[in-house]
Write a protein that holds these residues in place. Structure first.
Motif, PDB file in Angstrom:
ATOM      1  N   ALA A  54      20.157  35.052  85.291  1.00 23.54           N
ATOM      2  CA  ALA A  54      20.878  35.291  84.037  1.00 23.54           C
ATOM      3  C   ALA A  54      21.352  36.733  83.952  1.00 23.54           C
ATOM      4  N   ILE A  55      20.525  37.680  84.366  1.00 27.80           N
ATOM      5  CA  ILE A  55      20.923  39.090  84.336  1.00 27.80           C
ATOM      6  C   ILE A  55      22.058  39.348  85.304  1.00 27.80           C
ATOM      7  N   MET A 113       9.071  38.948  86.880  1.00 17.88           N
ATOM      8  CA  MET A 113      10.165  38.356  86.147  1.00 17.88           C
ATOM      9  C   MET A 113      10.526  37.023  86.790  1.00 17.88           C
ATOM     10  N   GLU A 114      10.853  36.077  85.979  1.00 19.98           N
ATOM     11  CA  GLU A 114      11.190  34.755  86.485  1.00 19.98           C
ATOM     12  C   GLU A 114      12.526  34.762  87.228  1.00 19.98           C
ATOM     13  N   LYS A 115      12.665  33.801  88.091  1.00 24.31           N
ATOM     14  CA  LYS A 115      13.907  33.671  88.845  1.00 24.31           C
ATOM     15  C   LYS A 115      15.081  33.372  87.915  1.00 24.31           C
ATOM     16  N   PHE A 116      14.854  32.557  86.885  1.00 27.26           N
ATOM     17  CA  PHE A 116      15.902  32.218  85.930  1.00 27.26           C
ATOM     18  C   PHE A 116      16.394  33.461  85.196  1.00 27.26           C
ATOM     19  N   GLN A 117      15.484  34.353  84.837  1.00 30.81           N
ATOM     20  CA  GLN A 117      15.864  35.578  84.145  1.00 30.81           C
ATOM     21  C   GLN A 117      16.691  36.482  85.042  1.00 30.81           C
ATOM     22  N   LYS A 118      16.321  36.570  86.309  1.00 28.58           N
ATOM     23  CA  LYS A 118      17.094  37.395  87.239  1.00 28.58           C
ATOM     24  C   LYS A 118      18.502  36.843  87.430  1.00 28.58           C
TER      25      LYS A 118
END
Length: 82
Positions: free
Chosen positions: A8-9, A1-6
């Motif tokens: 955001a979560i 998973m991308e850092k941006f997605q983490k």
């Protein structure tokens, strides 16, 4: 998973916890423990401990802080579900 997605979560989880604690205030209910449990399962790292801690510290800023000795044990209690 991308850092941006983490990131955001994490921000979404903190927002859900803050809304449940500040705005949707049902007596004796807050989704902080559920959010912390989900964060512990989803991230499996030190980031999981930051989610419920951030929720409680930010909401206490708006609700009002209390005795540091009591707050320490309360904050530790919020970290247990993680």
């Amino acid at each position: 998973m991308e850092k941006f997605q983490k990131i955001a979560i994490v921000l979404i989880l903190i927002a859900v916890g803050l809304v449940s604690r500040l705005w949707l205030h049902v007596p004796n209910f807050a989704a902080v423990a559920a959010v912390g449990l989900f964060a512990g399962y989803f991230f499996r790292s030190h980031v999981a401990f930051l989610v419920p801690l951030a929720i409680v510290v930010i909401s206490d800023f708006f609700l009002g802080f209390y005795d540091l000795g009591v707050a320490t044990f309360v904050y530790i209690g919020w970290l247990l579900p993680v």
